[in-house]
Design an enzyme around this catalytic site. Sequence first.
Site, PDB file in Angstrom:
ATOM      1  N   LYS A 417     -10.059  38.538  18.139  1.00 35.85           N
ATOM      2  CA  LYS A 417      -8.543  38.206  18.016  1.00 35.85           C
ATOM      3  C   LYS A 417      -8.379  36.916  17.225  1.00 35.85           C
ATOM      4  O   LYS A 417      -7.711  36.690  16.305  1.00 35.85           O
ATOM      5  CB  LYS A 417      -8.178  37.842  19.566  1.00 35.85           C
ATOM      6  CG  LYS A 417      -6.723  37.255  19.606  1.00 35.85           C
ATOM      7  CD  LYS A 417      -6.386  36.907  21.019  1.00 35.85           C
ATOM      8  CE  LYS A 417      -6.028  38.178  21.622  1.00 35.85           C
ATOM      9  NZ  LYS A 417      -5.445  38.182  23.032  1.00 35.85           N
ATOM     10  N   VAL A 487     -15.590  33.348   8.382  1.00 36.38           N
ATOM     11  CA  VAL A 487     -14.318  34.343   8.170  1.00 36.38           C
ATOM     12  C   VAL A 487     -12.985  33.294   7.707  1.00 36.38           C
ATOM     13  O   VAL A 487     -12.065  33.751   7.353  1.00 36.38           O
ATOM     14  CB  VAL A 487     -13.921  34.857   9.384  1.00 36.38           C
ATOM     15  CG1 VAL A 487     -14.892  35.726   9.757  1.00 36.38           C
ATOM     16  CG2 VAL A 487     -13.657  34.075  10.528  1.00 36.38           C
ATOM     17  N   GLU A 489     -12.316  31.170   5.666  1.00 34.55           N
ATOM     18  CA  GLU A 489     -11.506  30.877   4.124  1.00 34.55           C
ATOM     19  C   GLU A 489     -11.513  32.301   3.282  1.00 34.55           C
ATOM     20  O   GLU A 489     -11.263  32.166   2.046  1.00 34.55           O
ATOM     21  CB  GLU A 489     -12.448  29.715   3.415  1.00 34.55           C
ATOM     22  CG  GLU A 489     -12.123  28.511   4.073  1.00 34.55           C
ATOM     23  CD  GLU A 489     -13.573  27.545   3.456  1.00 34.55           C
ATOM     24  OE1 GLU A 489     -13.195  26.364   3.462  1.00 34.55           O
ATOM     25  OE2 GLU A 489     -14.676  27.901   3.520  1.00 34.55           O
TER      26      GLU A 489
END
Length: 527
Positions: A417, A487, A489
Site C-alpha cells: 500500500k 521506491v 524516487e
Amino acid sequence: MVLYTANQMLNAAQKTVAATLLMPVEKVRVVSHYIGGGFGSKLKVFGDAILAALASRQLKRPVKIALTRQQIFNHTTHRTATVQRMRLGADETGKLQAIGHESVVSNLPGKDFFEPVGLATIALYEGANRLITHRSVNLDIPESASMRAPGEAVGMLGLEGAMDELAAKLELDPIELRVRNEPSVNPQEGTPFSSRKLVDCMREGARLFGWNKRNQKPGQMRDGNFLVGMGMAAAARNNLLQPSRATAVLMQDGALSVKTAMTDIGTGSYTIFTQIAGEMLGLSPDKITMNLGDTNFPEASGSGGSWGASSAGSSVYYACDALRTKLAEAAGLDPTKAVFEDGFIRVGNVSRALAELAWTEGISADGEIKPGKLEDEFTQIGFGANFAEVAVDIDTGEIRLRRMLGVFAAGRILNAKTARSQAIGGMVFGVGAALTEEAVIDKRYGYFVNHDLAEYHVPVHADIPDIEAIYLPELDNKANPLKSKGVGELGISGAGAAIANAVYNACGARIRDYPLTLDKVLAALPE
C-alpha cells in the site's frame, strides 16, 4: 541544546548544529518524530534552526521560529535549472552506436553540490561510444540542492525525450527501440546488474495500458476539439545503501521496543519497521513500539535518496535477528531451528513464551548495516516504465492528462500500500515537472518572484486523473538482507518525459523546454 525541527537526516543535522554553535556533538540533541513532506528540502539545516538556537541561548528560554511560505522559497534550497545537450547515434536497425549527454547546472559560489543529470544515462541503454559530462557554474541565486529525486528526475526528461525522437525518425515503436538496446551488463562500467526487469515493465505496461491501440503517426486521434496521444518512457533510479544502526529490546511483559534515529517523512517508516520486527519475532503490531526521530537513539541513515527503508530497515532486521539468537539461547534451544510466532519460540515440541525469557530490565540486541563489496561488484538500479495519455486542445494548446500508468520492479516490496502511494506521488511530481512547475527569477536581484503556491503552480486534484502504479514480483539478493530496493524516487524518473512524448504523439508538437506551457505548444504545432 534540544532542537525540535523537521529534518530528514538527524545525525547530520546534529553535527551541523554543533559545529555552527561551537558545541560538543554530545551536547546537541535533535528531535524530529514526524516531519511531514520532505522531498529533499529538509536534508539540510537552515537559518531558522540556528537562529532559534542562538536566541534560546541568549534568552535562556525556549524559542520557536517558523518560516513563511515566501521565506521558504528564497531562504531554503531549490532544484537547479539544467541545460542538457543530447546526442544519439544509431544504425538503421535502431542499435545505438553513440550516446552523448552533456549537462550544465548551477550553484552558489563555494557549494560543491551538483545535480547528477546523466546518472541514468550511464547504465540504461547499450552504445559503445559514450560521452556523459557534468559542468557547474556559479550563480548568485538561492542554493541548489536535492529536490524530489536526484539527477535521474531531470536527466530522463532529456534522455527519454531523445529516445522518443529517435524512434520517430526510425519509424520504430518506442518500446521496441528500447528493447533492441537492452544491455546485458552495465554498458559503461561492465558490472552485472543485481536485477533488471526494465523490458518486463515496459511489456506489462504496454499490455495493461492498451499500447497496441496507439497510432505511431501524430495527430491521428481526435476527440472533439482535442487531439489525443499516448507516450511512454523508461524509469530508472540508482539503489543506494547507507550505514544504519538500531537496538531492539524485549521487555518483561513480552512487548518489543525498537530504537533508531531514522526518520519518517510520510513514507511509512513506522509501519514498515514494525512489520519487519513483527515478522522476525512473531509479534503482532500492538506488541511493538517503534521509536524514531531522535539523535539519542542509535545513529541511522535518515530519509533521503530512497535508501531509508532498505538501510534502516536492514538494521532493524539485524537487531531482531541478534535478539532471536539471544532468546533461543536463553531458552536452551537451537537458534537455527527456532520458530517465532504468536509471542512464543518453538523448536519441535518445545515451546517457551518470549515474556518468560526477558530479564527484569529486558533483553536487548543491536543491529548494524554498512555498504559492502556488492555495491562495487553489481550495478543496483530500480527500473520501471511510465505510460501517459493526453489530450491537446487544437486551438488553445491546453494539455489535459487523461490517464497514467507506472509499472515498476524494485526488489521485495515491504508494504504494497505505501509503495504504491510512493509511486503515484512520484508520478504526480512528474506531471508537475512536465506541465506546470517553473521558478521565475528576477535577474536583477537573484530572487524568486513566484514564491508562493498561488504563482508557483503544482498539480492539484483537478489536474490529476486516473493514475495507477503496480510492482512486478522481484527479489534482489545483492541489494541488502531484505532484498528490497528504493521506491520513493523511482516514480518521478521518466514520468515527465512520458507526458511530453504523449503530447508529440497527440499533436506533433515536440517541445524540449519544460514545462510544456500553452505558448510553447502553440508555437510548436505543425502547419
